[in-house]
Design a protein around this motif. Structure first.
Motif, PDB file in Angstrom:
ATOM      1  N   HIS A 162      10.048   0.844  -2.848  1.00 40.23           N
ATOM      2  CA  HIS A 162      10.607   1.318  -3.804  1.00 40.23           C
ATOM      3  C   HIS A 162      10.859   1.209  -4.928  1.00 40.23           C
ATOM      4  O   HIS A 162      10.598   2.246  -6.206  1.00 40.23           O
ATOM      5  CB  HIS A 162      12.205   1.822  -3.607  1.00 40.23           C
ATOM      6  N   ALA A 163      11.258  -0.502  -5.482  1.00 42.32           N
ATOM      7  CA  ALA A 163      10.844  -0.551  -6.797  1.00 42.32           C
ATOM      8  C   ALA A 163      10.217  -0.001  -8.169  1.00 42.32           C
ATOM      9  O   ALA A 163       9.584  -0.023  -8.956  1.00 42.32           O
ATOM     10  CB  ALA A 163      12.102  -2.039  -6.837  1.00 42.32           C
ATOM     11  N   VAL A 164       8.654  -1.606  -7.095  1.00 43.91           N
ATOM     12  CA  VAL A 164       7.475  -1.338  -7.143  1.00 43.91           C
ATOM     13  C   VAL A 164       6.954   0.852  -8.104  1.00 43.91           C
ATOM     14  O   VAL A 164       6.426   1.075  -8.819  1.00 43.91           O
ATOM     15  CB  VAL A 164       6.575  -1.439  -6.566  1.00 43.91           C
ATOM     16  N   ALA A 165       7.534   1.428  -6.971  1.00 46.78           N
ATOM     17  CA  ALA A 165       7.071   2.253  -7.039  1.00 46.78           C
ATOM     18  C   ALA A 165       7.990   3.257  -8.295  1.00 46.78           C
ATOM     19  O   ALA A 165       6.989   4.155  -9.160  1.00 46.78           O
ATOM     20  CB  ALA A 165       6.970   3.894  -5.827  1.00 46.78           C
ATOM     21  N   ARG A 166       8.831   2.995  -8.075  1.00 50.77           N
ATOM     22  CA  ARG A 166       9.533   3.986  -9.308  1.00 50.77           C
ATOM     23  C   ARG A 166       9.157   3.646 -10.816  1.00 50.77           C
ATOM     24  O   ARG A 166       9.015   3.774 -11.666  1.00 50.77           O
ATOM     25  CB  ARG A 166      10.603   3.090  -9.451  1.00 50.77           C
ATOM     26  N   ARG A 167       8.932   2.008 -10.500  1.00 57.41           N
ATOM     27  CA  ARG A 167       7.881   1.240 -12.371  1.00 57.41           C
ATOM     28  C   ARG A 167       6.806   2.299 -12.285  1.00 57.41           C
ATOM     29  O   ARG A 167       6.640   2.309 -13.691  1.00 57.41           O
ATOM     30  CB  ARG A 167       8.201  -0.036 -12.774  1.00 57.41           C
ATOM     31  N   MET A 200       0.563  -1.300   0.271  1.00 58.97           N
ATOM     32  CA  MET A 200       0.062  -0.032   0.022  1.00 58.97           C
ATOM     33  C   MET A 200       0.512   1.483  -0.060  1.00 58.97           C
ATOM     34  O   MET A 200       0.672   2.174  -0.931  1.00 58.97           O
ATOM     35  CB  MET A 200      -0.528   0.372   1.548  1.00 58.97           C
ATOM     36  N   ARG A 201       2.392   1.310   0.744  1.00 59.98           N
ATOM     37  CA  ARG A 201       2.874   2.590   0.772  1.00 59.98           C
ATOM     38  C   ARG A 201       2.981   2.706  -0.441  1.00 59.98           C
ATOM     39  O   ARG A 201       3.952   3.920  -0.876  1.00 59.98           O
ATOM     40  CB  ARG A 201       4.082   2.561   1.942  1.00 59.98           C
ATOM     41  N   LYS A 202       3.612   1.976  -1.502  1.00 58.02           N
ATOM     42  CA  LYS A 202       3.674   2.540  -2.910  1.00 58.02           C
ATOM     43  C   LYS A 202       3.582   3.599  -3.464  1.00 58.02           C
ATOM     44  O   LYS A 202       3.585   4.522  -3.991  1.00 58.02           O
ATOM     45  CB  LYS A 202       3.312   1.303  -3.760  1.00 58.02           C
ATOM     46  N   TYR A 203       1.623   3.585  -2.819  1.00 60.48           N
ATOM     47  CA  TYR A 203       1.020   5.671  -3.660  1.00 60.48           C
ATOM     48  C   TYR A 203       1.703   6.554  -3.069  1.00 60.48           C
ATOM     49  O   TYR A 203       2.137   7.193  -3.798  1.00 60.48           O
ATOM     50  CB  TYR A 203      -0.326   4.736  -2.724  1.00 60.48           C
ATOM     51  N   ALA A 204       2.161   6.511  -1.912  1.00 59.45           N
ATOM     52  CA  ALA A 204       2.596   7.510  -1.144  1.00 59.45           C
ATOM     53  C   ALA A 204       4.235   8.117  -1.793  1.00 59.45           C
ATOM     54  O   ALA A 204       5.378   8.724  -2.567  1.00 59.45           O
ATOM     55  CB  ALA A 204       2.934   7.397   0.888  1.00 59.45           C
ATOM     56  N   LEU A 205       5.026   6.246  -2.573  1.00 59.16           N
ATOM     57  CA  LEU A 205       6.377   6.683  -2.547  1.00 59.16           C
ATOM     58  C   LEU A 205       6.176   7.853  -3.929  1.00 59.16           C
ATOM     59  O   LEU A 205       7.034   7.714  -4.747  1.00 59.16           O
ATOM     60  CB  LEU A 205       6.845   5.088  -2.490  1.00 59.16           C
ATOM     61  N   VAL A 206       5.990   6.611  -5.117  1.00 63.70           N
ATOM     62  CA  VAL A 206       5.196   7.425  -6.337  1.00 63.70           C
ATOM     63  C   VAL A 206       5.108   8.667  -6.156  1.00 63.70           C
ATOM     64  O   VAL A 206       5.474   9.759  -6.659  1.00 63.70           O
ATOM     65  CB  VAL A 206       3.603   6.759  -6.737  1.00 63.70           C
ATOM     66  N   ALA A 207       3.630   9.233  -4.922  1.00 63.96           N
ATOM     67  CA  ALA A 207       3.885  10.673  -4.970  1.00 63.96           C
ATOM     68  C   ALA A 207       5.386  11.241  -4.511  1.00 63.96           C
ATOM     69  O   ALA A 207       5.392  12.763  -5.082  1.00 63.96           O
ATOM     70  CB  ALA A 207       3.139  10.806  -4.104  1.00 63.96           C
TER      71      ALA A 207
END
Length: 296
Positions: free
Chosen positions: A279-284, A24-31
């Protein structure tokens, strides 16, 4: 043109633990990544109950919004239905509805959530509570803002909920490019399904993508919804395909260029991504923003 990017702080429902299979935290990381690159965001309003009823059973919508969903149905969704999950789910749908309208105005837009394609008319599944593309597509058709819609779903899992929502609607063309041996076991037919074998890499995937996109754009839609899940990546825990970062970038760029060349507005949504490194997921996921921005 500056690409419109839709984001809401509620996309990160912090009641979901970091060790949950759904990062779930990928959304904050993408932002965070996009802010650091100089992007700004447009905040959506949560989808109304009336909007949610366009794609989902009224009793199910009420059960989510009041956190009274029974335990069996909640297990199918994959989350405890907390107030934070209810807020997040309604905000995500509102974000895709807003991004779709911005795409109609400006040619392209992206919602930094969405792609919840396993949620069907009767309820949610597979970490998907409400089907944002289902609601947004129905809304635009209901208000006559568009006459035809195409869904290009490149999440690694079949877009079963979206197929069910639109199965009797000739105004909507649904297309899913997925791993055939992956979940869900039952795959109700989209208008076009391309199921790839386990281990498919960049070259074969991108060749299949061209056929899928050509078919979708050939229906002359007024808008395309693009589910850009990054779970086809080789490192994804739930994916079973073998795309590289370069393959995902090429995929997103191809869809963006094809829609731009055809003059068809494109609404991008993030879809799935389940690698252990959030972090890698968010980067992608930022590849989608890069692609839409470059094609603008």
């Amino acid at each position: 043109m500056t690409l419109p990017i839709v984001h809401h702080v509620d996309y990160d429902a912090k009641t979901v633990a970091d060790d949950h299979r759904f990062p779930m935290r990928k959304y904050a990381l993408v932002a965070e990544f996009l802010r650091a690159a100089g992007h700004s965001f447009i905040e959506p309003q949560a989808a109304s109950e009336d909007w949610l009823h366009l794609a989902h059973d009224e009793a199910y919508v009420t059960a989510i919004l009041t956190q009274t969903l029974d335990a069996k149905a909640a297990r199918k969704v994959g989350f405890e239905i907390t107030p934070a999950i209810a807020r997040r789910s309604a905000a995500s749908v509102g974000g895709t509805c807003l991004a779709a309208r911005l795409a109609l105005e400006q040619g392209a837009a992206v919602n930094l959530a969405g792609g919840s394609h396993h949620a069907g008319p009767d309820g949610g599944a597979g970490f998907c509570v409400f089907n944002d593309v289902g609601v947004a597509g129905k809304l635009l058709l209901e208000t006559k803002e568009v006459r035809r819609v195409a869904v290009i779903d490149c999440d690694v899992h079949h877009g079963d909920g979206t197929a069910l929502i639109f199965r009797y609607d000739p105004r909507v063309f649904t297309a899913s490019l997925h791993c055939e041996q992956n979940w869900p076991r039952e795959k109700p037919p989209s208008d076009l399904d391309i199921g790839l074998p386990k281990g498919t890499g960049d070259a074969a995937y991108l060749s299949a993508l061209e056929d899928l996109v050509d078919a979708a754009l050939g229906t002359a839609p007024d808008i395309v919804f693009y589910n850009a899940g990054v779970d086809p990546h080789a490192e994804d825990r739930l994916g079973l395909l073998s795309l590289s970062d370069e393959g995902l970038r090429a995929r997103d760029a191809y869809v963006a260029r094809a829609c731009r060349s055809a003059g068809i507005p494109l609404c991008g949504v993030l879809g799935g991504g389940y690698a252990r490194d959030a972090h890698a997921v968010a980067r992608r996921h930022t590849f989608l923003v890069e692609a839409l921005g470059a094609a603008a």
